[in-house]
Design a protein around this motif. Structure first.
Motif, mmCIF file in Angstrom:
data_model
loop_
_atom_site.group_PDB
_atom_site.id
_atom_site.type_symbol
_atom_site.label_atom_id
_atom_site.label_comp_id
_atom_site.label_asym_id
_atom_site.label_seq_id
_atom_site.Cartn_x
_atom_site.Cartn_y
_atom_site.Cartn_z
ATOM 1 N N LEU A 242 -47.812 24.669 20.017
ATOM 2 C CA LEU A 242 -46.904 25.795 19.828
ATOM 3 C C LEU A 242 -45.828 25.435 18.806
ATOM 4 C CD1 LEU A 242 -46.224 27.002 23.495
ATOM 5 C CD2 LEU A 242 -47.761 28.027 21.820
ATOM 6 N N PRO A 243 -45.217 26.426 18.163
ATOM 7 C CA PRO A 243 -44.067 26.130 17.306
ATOM 8 C C PRO A 243 -42.971 25.444 18.116
ATOM 9 C CG PRO A 243 -44.833 28.376 16.951
ATOM 10 C CD PRO A 243 -45.583 27.853 18.130
ATOM 11 N N GLY A 244 -42.274 24.532 17.486
ATOM 12 C CA GLY A 244 -41.263 23.745 18.188
ATOM 13 C C GLY A 244 -39.857 24.291 18.029
ATOM 14 N N ARG A 245 -38.892 23.447 18.378
ATOM 15 C CA ARG A 245 -37.475 23.861 18.407
ATOM 16 C C ARG A 245 -36.975 24.246 17.014
ATOM 17 N NH1 ARG A 245 -33.824 22.114 22.360
ATOM 18 N NH2 ARG A 245 -31.838 23.231 22.147
ATOM 19 N N ARG A 246 -37.422 23.530 15.995
ATOM 20 C CA ARG A 246 -36.976 23.854 14.639
ATOM 21 C C ARG A 246 -37.479 25.232 14.219
ATOM 22 N NH1 ARG A 246 -38.086 19.541 9.966
ATOM 23 N NH2 ARG A 246 -36.698 18.365 11.348
ATOM 24 N N ALA A 247 -38.734 25.530 14.555
ATOM 25 C CA ALA A 247 -39.279 26.855 14.245
ATOM 26 C C ALA A 247 -38.533 27.943 15.007
ATOM 27 C CB ALA A 247 -40.768 26.895 14.582
ATOM 28 N N LEU A 248 -38.136 27.659 16.257
ATOM 29 C CA LEU A 248 -37.371 28.621 17.040
ATOM 30 C C LEU A 248 -36.027 28.909 16.373
ATOM 31 C CD1 LEU A 248 -36.734 30.282 19.591
ATOM 32 C CD2 LEU A 248 -35.953 28.155 20.672
ATOM 33 N N ARG A 294 -51.106 33.499 24.431
ATOM 34 C CA ARG A 294 -51.792 34.790 24.549
ATOM 35 C C ARG A 294 -50.911 35.868 25.167
ATOM 36 N NH1 ARG A 294 -56.020 31.148 25.938
ATOM 37 N NH2 ARG A 294 -55.805 31.514 28.186
ATOM 38 N N VAL A 295 -49.603 35.642 25.242
ATOM 39 C CA VAL A 295 -48.698 36.630 25.823
ATOM 40 C C VAL A 295 -48.738 37.899 24.970
ATOM 41 C CG1 VAL A 295 -46.659 35.868 24.536
ATOM 42 C CG2 VAL A 295 -46.383 36.970 26.761
ATOM 43 N N GLY A 296 -48.671 39.041 25.623
ATOM 44 C CA GLY A 296 -48.747 40.310 24.910
ATOM 45 C C GLY A 296 -47.388 40.817 24.476
ATOM 46 N N GLY A 297 -47.388 42.049 23.940
ATOM 47 C CA GLY A 297 -46.141 42.694 23.560
ATOM 48 C C GLY A 297 -45.476 42.149 22.320
ATOM 49 N N GLY A 298 -46.235 41.405 21.519
ATOM 50 C CA GLY A 298 -45.630 40.816 20.319
ATOM 51 C C GLY A 298 -44.759 39.614 20.601
ATOM 52 N N GLY A 299 -44.885 39.035 21.813
ATOM 53 C CA GLY A 299 -44.094 37.861 22.150
ATOM 54 C C GLY A 299 -44.491 36.643 21.335
ATOM 55 N N PRO A 301 -44.211 32.618 21.403
ATOM 56 C CA PRO A 301 -43.827 31.477 22.248
ATOM 57 C C PRO A 301 -43.438 30.249 21.422
ATOM 58 C CG PRO A 301 -46.205 31.631 22.140
ATOM 59 C CD PRO A 301 -45.667 32.767 21.302
ATOM 60 N N PHE A 302 -42.520 29.453 21.954
ATOM 61 C CA PHE A 302 -42.073 28.207 21.345
ATOM 62 C C PHE A 302 -41.914 27.174 22.462
ATOM 63 C CE2 PHE A 302 -40.509 31.736 18.901
ATOM 64 C CZ PHE A 302 -40.672 31.374 17.572
ATOM 65 N N ARG A 303 -42.101 25.913 22.123
ATOM 66 C CA ARG A 303 -41.753 24.872 23.081
ATOM 67 C C ARG A 303 -40.287 24.517 22.881
ATOM 68 N NH1 ARG A 303 -44.097 18.771 24.346
ATOM 69 N NH2 ARG A 303 -43.011 18.594 26.348
ATOM 70 N N PHE A 309 -40.105 26.436 27.921
ATOM 71 C CA PHE A 309 -40.588 27.173 26.762
ATOM 72 C C PHE A 309 -39.695 28.388 26.537
ATOM 73 C CE2 PHE A 309 -44.134 25.040 28.760
ATOM 74 C CZ PHE A 309 -44.836 24.480 27.699
ATOM 75 N N THR A 310 -39.752 28.907 25.317
ATOM 76 C CA THR A 310 -39.034 30.125 24.962
ATOM 77 C C THR A 310 -40.021 31.136 24.415
ATOM 78 O OG1 THR A 310 -37.076 28.835 24.386
ATOM 79 C CG2 THR A 310 -37.164 31.088 23.564
#
Length: 404
Positions: A242-248, A294-299, A301-303, A309-310
């Motif tokens: 997943l994208p990490g903290r920097r990507a968040l 695979r979360v829906g609604g355009g979510g 996710p990030f670690r 997670f966020t």
């Protein structure tokens, strides 16, 4: 949606670059302009490959670019319809057809061993020795090899006339690279696959100018793949993919006025680590990350860190995001987690993501806190803090729930 995301993963950026290059060749004025500056590409791309190979420890990139540019050089020097010795030209063409895919396949299996190390220097020697061996072989068996290969030519609508062994070789190498990309999701393997297909387009090109241009595009595909790999290392968590903290942090800067932030935490994660060990803990993290992806609604996710997670929902209110978070919570609870036997545990990311095998199934749940901006929390940092507080309330309320 997930199908198209997966399809785009295989296509971009190498496939799109190849398509753009082929489209440019169909535009007469643009093609002539590109041919006028193509002579600049090999030295420029070679220097860029040297820099990235040295600075980012990407020796495989440098070897692959070297082989592609060397193939272009040999064909321009010895191959082509304009050469006086047509037997030599045909021999060089067939040898490049055979050697190029084999080299790219070999590089995809090589591990990074540096450039100026003993291993790196031996690999340089292996690459540079090949043209000498093939030219030496020409003096012994050249005419016979050309006659045998051209005697097995198969005429195909898109590929022209290719010897059947050569055609089979290219198909097999493409399938192996595609399988490696499917298994490992290695960005450089993606570059090898599309650079190989671009090189085949160059070898089948109608004239030497098109050939030189497409070989340069193949080298550029490899360099872009190396840049993508460096970006992934900086912005993506290696364990969960997943994208990490920097990507968040970057994503938070791009949010508008309406969005929802969810903080997700694995319930009793410390007990998993204490009871089953950190390897099993890594498997749990990878499994939950797979469901989060695979979360829906355009979510998105990030670690966030540790077992937390966020999930960002740009343009979504709490009311709009909550059903998707509830679905995520149910999916995790229904999936559970199977603790594999010690002999099957494995430490590779591929094994961790499977999260299955023989062993006992244990309960696994997550707690989620969510928040959106309002008059008291106007910044993304304030919304994250509010979502963290909501997560604490979900934990205090019994876990395995979504709180706001």
């Amino acid at each position: 949606m997930h199908f198209w995301q997966g399809f785009f993963l295989y296509l971009a950026p190498g496939g799109l670059m190849l398509a753009a290059a082929l489209a440019a060749l169909q535009h007469g004025g643009l093609a002539r302009w590109l041919f006028g500056i193509t002579w600049l590409f090999p030295p420029a791309l070679g220097l860029i490959a040297v820099f990235f190979g040295w600075r980012f420890n990407r020796s495989r990139l440098l070897f692959a670019v070297l082989v592609v540019l060397l193939a272009d050089l040999l064909l321009r020097r010895y191959g082509g319809a304009g050469q006086i010795d047509q037997l030599l030209a045909r021999y060089v063409f067939h040898m490049v057809l055979l050697a190029l895919p084999l080299n790219l396949l070999l590089f995809s299996f090589w591990r990074e061993r540096g450039l100026v190390t003993g291993q790196g220097l031996r690999r340089f020697g292996f690459i540079l020795l090949q043209p000498l061996l093939l030219l030496g072989l020409y003096g012994v068996r050249g005419p016979l090899i050309v006659r045998q290969l051209e005697g097995m030519a198969i005429v195909l609508p898109l590929a022209g006339g290719l010897p059947s062994p050569t055609l089979v070789l290219w198909v097999l190498v493409a399938l192996v690279l595609l399988f490696r990309l499917y298994r490992h999701r290695d960005v450089l393997d993606h570059g090898f696959l599309w650079a190989m297909l671009c090189s085949l387009s160059a070898l089948l090109a109608g004239n030497s100018a098109q050939q030189a241009f497409l070989f340069s595009v193949a080298a550029l595909i490899l360099i872009v793949a190396a840049i993508e790999a460096a970006h992934r290392m900086a912005f993506r968590d290696e364990l969960t993919a997943l994208p990490g903290r920097r990507a968040l942090n970057e994503a938070l800067l791009k949010l508008g006025n309406t969005y929802t932030v969810a903080m997700v935490d694995i319930d009793f994660f410390k007990k998993f680590n204490d009871r089953y060990g950190h390897d099993v803990g890594d498997q749990v993290l990878a499994m939950v990350a797979g469901l989060l992806a695979r979360v829906g609604g355009g979510g998105r996710p990030f670690r966030y860190g540790g077992e937390e997670f966020t999930v960002l929902f740009p343009g979504k209110t709490l009311k709009e995001a909550q059903p998707h978070l509830e679905a995520l919570r149910r999916n995790v609870a229904e999936a559970g987690f199977t603790v594999r036997s010690e002999g099957r545990a494995g430490k590779t990311q591929n094994n961790r993501q499977k999260g299955g095998g023989s062993g006992k199934k244990v309960s696994l749940t997550i707690s989620i806190g969510m928040a959106q901006p309002d008059t008291t929390r106007k910044t993304p940092q304030g919304v994250i803090k509010a979502a963290d507080q909501a997560l604490y309330r979900a934990k205090e309320g019994g876990r395995n729930r979504v709180s706001s």
